[in-house]
Scaffold this motif. Structure first.
Motif, short mmCIF file in Angstrom:
data_model
loop_
_atom_site.label_atom_id
_atom_site.label_comp_id
_atom_site.label_asym_id
_atom_site.label_seq_id
_atom_site.Cartn_x
_atom_site.Cartn_y
_atom_site.Cartn_z
N MET A 1 -8.02 -0.50 -12.63
CA MET A 1 -7.72 -0.50 -11.20
C MET A 1 -8.76 -1.35 -10.47
O MET A 1 -9.97 -1.15 -10.63
CB MET A 1 -7.72 0.93 -10.66
CG MET A 1 -6.71 1.84 -11.37
SD MET A 1 -5.04 1.15 -11.44
CE MET A 1 -4.62 1.09 -9.69
N ARG A 2 -8.27 -2.27 -9.66
CA ARG A 2 -9.17 -3.26 -9.06
C ARG A 2 -10.11 -2.66 -8.03
O ARG A 2 -11.15 -3.27 -7.70
CB ARG A 2 -8.37 -4.44 -8.48
CG ARG A 2 -7.40 -4.10 -7.41
CD ARG A 2 -6.33 -5.18 -7.27
NE ARG A 2 -6.87 -6.53 -7.21
CZ ARG A 2 -6.23 -7.62 -7.66
NH1 ARG A 2 -5.03 -7.49 -8.20
NH2 ARG A 2 -6.78 -8.81 -7.55
N HIS A 3 -9.83 -1.46 -7.51
CA HIS A 3 -10.72 -0.84 -6.54
C HIS A 3 -11.74 0.10 -7.21
O HIS A 3 -12.56 0.70 -6.53
CB HIS A 3 -9.91 -0.05 -5.50
CG HIS A 3 -9.09 1.06 -6.08
ND1 HIS A 3 -7.91 0.82 -6.75
CD2 HIS A 3 -9.28 2.40 -6.11
CE1 HIS A 3 -7.40 1.97 -7.15
NE2 HIS A 3 -8.21 2.94 -6.77
N GLU B 1 0.82 -1.20 0.00
CA GLU B 1 0.00 0.00 0.00
C GLU B 1 0.86 1.26 0.00
O GLU B 1 0.59 2.21 -0.74
CB GLU B 1 -0.95 0.00 1.22
CG GLU B 1 -2.10 -0.98 1.11
CD GLU B 1 -1.68 -2.44 1.26
OE1 GLU B 1 -0.56 -2.69 1.77
OE2 GLU B 1 -2.46 -3.33 0.87
N GLY C 1 -3.45 -2.88 -8.50
CA GLY C 1 -3.85 -2.18 -7.29
C GLY C 1 -3.78 -3.11 -6.09
O GLY C 1 -3.45 -4.29 -6.22
N LEU D 1 2.51 1.77 -3.35
CA LEU D 1 1.62 2.31 -4.37
C LEU D 1 1.40 3.82 -4.24
O LEU D 1 1.09 4.50 -5.22
CB LEU D 1 0.28 1.58 -4.33
CG LEU D 1 0.31 0.08 -4.69
CD1 LEU D 1 -1.06 -0.55 -4.47
CD2 LEU D 1 0.76 -0.12 -6.13
N TYR E 1 -9.98 -6.57 -2.58
CA TYR E 1 -10.41 -6.30 -3.95
C TYR E 1 -10.10 -7.51 -4.82
O TYR E 1 -9.20 -7.48 -5.66
CB TYR E 1 -9.73 -5.05 -4.50
CG TYR E 1 -10.01 -3.82 -3.69
CD1 TYR E 1 -11.22 -3.14 -3.81
CD2 TYR E 1 -9.08 -3.34 -2.77
CE1 TYR E 1 -11.50 -2.02 -3.05
CE2 TYR E 1 -9.34 -2.21 -2.00
CZ TYR E 1 -10.54 -1.56 -2.15
OH TYR E 1 -10.81 -0.44 -1.39
#
Length: 359
Positions: free
Chosen positions: A148-150, A65, A176, A68, A181
């Protein structure tokens, strides 16, 4: 005993790159220039050396996290056509200078529209940049479009990838933070891509474990796994070195599902504790379809040559091992079979043969 390849020799070897993020490979000076041109005033440093150091140090947190979060600054200056063309052209140039002959570079079009560009304009700008930077350099660069997976735009990005697949977009990806997610949230996009006979890879098994890998393969039908490091959790190694594969690991190996491994990045995000302990050593010994990649060249301060050189130091690899990784990558590329074969037989094998002969 054959002498191990040196870094300078490795740089001359023809290499293939499947997992590299466009917004993770900018030159520090380019970020500074683009920030000045666009009025972006949130950079943590305004001198190229200091800025490069900041990105690497911020990425060394051991947290995916936190890793990123560094992308806010690179994406922040990639919001115009001119910026995207420059970044893509320099990416192709830098990869060619490192001896890469084929690359698939991924980015998320949805992250580059805050300046008013449409998704199509973003894709076209990057394609133009890759074409400009590749010209006359002996490299071919294709795009992978990432959702983006979110977010909830995966179908839109999948349709975009299919629309541009004949002009330089090789496939689709989701990326992501994995935790919370799962890839199954985007099942409609993956089913659409399968119906369209299109290729896709999924980030899985980097910041989350076996369930993420299982869903990516068995629910979503991924052609390749982005990272896939945690497949190691399904392998038991006895004291005598013999390995017993669980059903998921055995499936991944038996089906020759490519693993897009990024050793330096995996250390930074906590997916592995040290290079010597990285799962790539065991997975190579067990003949999984392992490939070696950079992930984010800026944040990791790396290149394909540096990744290979690190593996040579950690595992004592020789030319045959490096060629094996490279052929694996070319076999796994999202290109037609005849084109992959032409690069393997016409570029990779002759290039390595010459280097081995000179050594």
């Amino acid at each position: 005993m054959t002498q191990q390849p040196t870094f300078d020799e490795i740089r001359r070897a023809p290499k293939v790159l499947l997992h590299d993020h466009l917004d993770g490979g900018l030159r520090p000076q380019t970020i500074i220039d683009l920030a000045r041109e666009s009025g972006y005033d949130r950079l943590p440093a305004t001198e190229a050396g200091a800025l490069g150091d900041w990105f690497r140090e911020a990425a060394d947190s051991g947290s995916l996290e936190r890793y990123l979060e560094t992308f806010a600054h690179t994406v922040g200056v990639m919001q115009t056509r001119e910026a995207l063309v420059r970044v893509a052209a320099e990416c192709a140039q830098d990869l060619a200078d490192d001896g890469v002959v084929y690359a698939e570079v991924r980015y998320a079009p949805e992250l580059h529209t805050s300046g008013g560009l449409s998704l199509d304009q973003v894709v076209q700008a990057v394609l133009d940049g890759f074409r400009e930077g590749s010209d006359g350099r002996g490299i071919r660069v294709n795009s992978l479009l990432t959702a983006m997976r979110h977010q909830a735009r995966s179908m839109e990005i999948a349709e975009l990838a299919v629309r541009y697949r004949d002009v330089g977009v090789a496939g689709f990806d989701i990326a992501g933070a994995e935790a919370g997610y799962p890839p199954t949230r985007h099942l409609d996009a993956f089913e659409y891509l399968q119906r369209e006979n299109s290729h896709f890879t999924i980030h899985a098994g980097e910041g989350f474990g076996l369930p993420s890998i299982w869903q990516a393969i068995q629910w979503c039908g991924a052609d390749r796994l982005g990272h896939g490091v945690r497949i190691i959790d399904d392998i038991q190694v006895a004291s005598d070195g013999t390995a017993k594969l669980g059903r998921l690991a055995a499936y991944v190996r038996d089906k020759r599902i490519p693993l897009e491994m990024c050793p330096t990045s995996n250390l930074q995000t906590g997916a592995a504790s040290s290079l010597a302990d990285h799962p790539i050593g065991l997975l190579r010994r067990l003949y999984f379809r392992v490939t070696v990649n950079t992930d984010n060249r800026l944040m990791s301060g790396t290149s394909v040559s540096k990744e290979f050189a690190g593996l040579v130091d950690a595992f004592g690899y020789g030319w045959d091992d490096l060629q094996w990784f490279t052929v694996n990558a070319m076999k796994s590329a999202f290109l037609p079979f005849d084109e992959r074969l032409a690069i393997i037989n016409g570029v990779i094998k002759p290039g390595f043969a010459q280097l081995k002969w000179q050594a």
